[in-house]
Design a protein around this motif. Sequence first.
Motif, PDB file in Angstrom:
ATOM      1  N   SER A 330      -4.189  -4.505  -1.280  1.00 14.45           N
ATOM      2  CA  SER A 330      -3.031  -4.426  -0.248  1.00 14.45           C
ATOM      3  C   SER A 330      -2.418  -2.989  -0.100  1.00 14.45           C
ATOM      4  O   SER A 330      -2.055  -2.608  -1.376  1.00 14.45           O
ATOM      5  N   ASP A 331      -2.429  -2.339   0.694  1.00 13.99           N
ATOM      6  CA  ASP A 331      -1.839  -0.867   0.994  1.00 13.99           C
ATOM      7  C   ASP A 331      -0.295  -1.086   0.950  1.00 13.99           C
ATOM      8  O   ASP A 331       0.084  -1.844   1.709  1.00 13.99           O
ATOM      9  N   LYS A 333       1.846   0.812   2.429  1.00 14.39           N
ATOM     10  CA  LYS A 333       2.342   1.305   3.497  1.00 14.39           C
ATOM     11  C   LYS A 333       2.017   0.034   4.694  1.00 14.39           C
ATOM     12  O   LYS A 333       3.325  -0.194   5.252  1.00 14.39           O
ATOM     13  N   SER A 334       0.970  -0.411   4.751  1.00 10.99           N
ATOM     14  CA  SER A 334       0.757  -1.604   5.660  1.00 10.99           C
ATOM     15  C   SER A 334       1.376  -2.918   5.156  1.00 10.99           C
ATOM     16  O   SER A 334       1.634  -3.756   6.259  1.00 10.99           O
ATOM     17  N   LYS A 336      -0.504  -5.399   4.230  1.00 14.45           N
ATOM     18  CA  LYS A 336      -1.307  -6.447   4.456  1.00 14.45           C
ATOM     19  C   LYS A 336      -2.511  -6.712   3.540  1.00 14.45           C
ATOM     20  O   LYS A 336      -2.803  -5.329   2.794  1.00 14.45           O
ATOM     21  N   ASN A 358      -2.542   6.764  -1.413  1.00 14.70           N
ATOM     22  CA  ASN A 358      -2.072   5.663  -1.167  1.00 14.70           C
ATOM     23  C   ASN A 358      -1.687   4.671  -2.661  1.00 14.70           C
ATOM     24  O   ASN A 358      -2.092   5.140  -3.365  1.00 14.70           O
ATOM     25  N   TYR A 360      -2.029   0.740  -4.065  1.00 11.74           N
ATOM     26  CA  TYR A 360      -2.186  -0.474  -3.840  1.00 11.74           C
ATOM     27  C   TYR A 360      -1.888  -1.517  -4.941  1.00 11.74           C
ATOM     28  O   TYR A 360      -1.593  -1.121  -6.049  1.00 11.74           O
TER      29      TYR A 360
END
Length: 502
Positions: A330-331, A333-334, A336, A358, A360
């Motif tokens: 899962s990032d 930022k998103s 998801k 990023n 994670y």
Amino acid sequence: MTGKTAPPATDPAPAAQKKEPVPTPKEEPAAAAEEPPAPEHPPAAEQPTAPTDEPAPVPMAEATPAPEEGPPAPPAEPQAPAPEPKPEKPKAEPPSSPLSLAVEEVSENSVTLTWKAPEQTGQSGLDGYVVEICKDGSTDWTVANKEPFLSTRYTIQDLGSGDKIHVRVKAVSASGASVPATLVQPVLIREILQLPRIRMPRHLRQTYVRRVGDAVNMMIPFQGRPQPEVIWTKGDQPLDTSHINIRNTERDTIFYIREAQRSDSGKYELAVRINGAEDKATLDIRVIEPPGPPQNLKLVDVWGFNVALEWTPPVDNGNSEIKGYMVQKSDKKSGKWFTALERCTRTSCTISDLIMGNTYSFRVFAENACGLSEKAAVTSGVAHIKKTKTAYQPEKIPERDMMEPPKFTQPLTDRTTTRGYSTHLFCCVRGFPQPKIIWMKNQMEIREDPKYIAMIEQGVCSLEIRKPSPFDGGIYTCKAVNPLGEASVDCKLDVKGHWAAL
């Protein structure tokens, strides 16, 4: 015997007559001390009881040297301790009990039994089997066969119809009889029109798998006449009828559980019995559910665009073998979750191709035949993929001297053409710097003449001769010149008239 008869050696014949009664009482105690000579000595004393026979003194005559050789008498006694064979005789053990005693057939006045040979028959070997019967309610066992026999099948005849009898079989050898193998239930002497037999469906011969909460509904057909007795057990214990429903008909038995639980897993035994004759079958049921989450998920290492993870198998596998693990990322930022690996069979993995800059998080699910675990193991930490500053450094190519004098790699070839038809001359040249191309005819340079068109492209030199006449034939030369040198190639061009072409 010579030592015992030695005293009467002076008168052989009379001594045999007078001393016979005497040695017997005196030597009885000696026989007690010397066990092997004891049985042998009395017969020897009985032989000289015929005083009138002269052959009797013959052994006595052999014994006459005994008084002259007094010392030899004692040596006969040390030879007597022959009880050494006693320890050599091992105590033989009786055979073990016969195995798998069962009723094969029952009629109105007989019952046929079958069994298997015992595991241990002893050193002396097996002499045979003895079958014993006892009426129900009595303790008097009687032997059914007169003599032991070696067959593992026996029919007991002349029984009363309607009687209930208990049956047992012993294995017999020279060492004694075994512990009897006894039928658990008494046999009712009544004709069985059809022996009991279970017809287990094919899909039930393997492990029967169901999920927790599913219904278990199985019908198992059987045969047998008269109506057989159906018995279900689990671990030699009767079933809990408040949770498991059993319904029996003349031809089948139905096993039903409304909502299966993990505790319902195990091996169930089905027995169909008629008057002691029975058939058995085993049903293996496994109730499964999703496994628990993996344990001890760790973020082991982060380097470049990669992350290494490790974990341990779940504590509860859901009563089914773990097939693999699903790893998701899962990032930040998103927010998801995306699947990075499916059916990972090991308890470690490497996630690659992560995006620079990023952050994670990772989680892992366990999977068995029932599906994925309801919960996942999530990493406590996060992995930040750092941006790395890299300065572009062009590759240093070593300088190379490319200077080269002209050299033809493909020469001109002689050609024959027809008057009035344009023709081309070709050759290939290389060199650096690019050489200057000079075309000549019969050693004379061809200058600006519309009849000739000269071209060079990628090292290929060509000369077009437009509508040549017989006067255009001759020796053509291509000359290449650069500061490092020059090279040339020649060819012959022959132009013929129309009549010659025909």
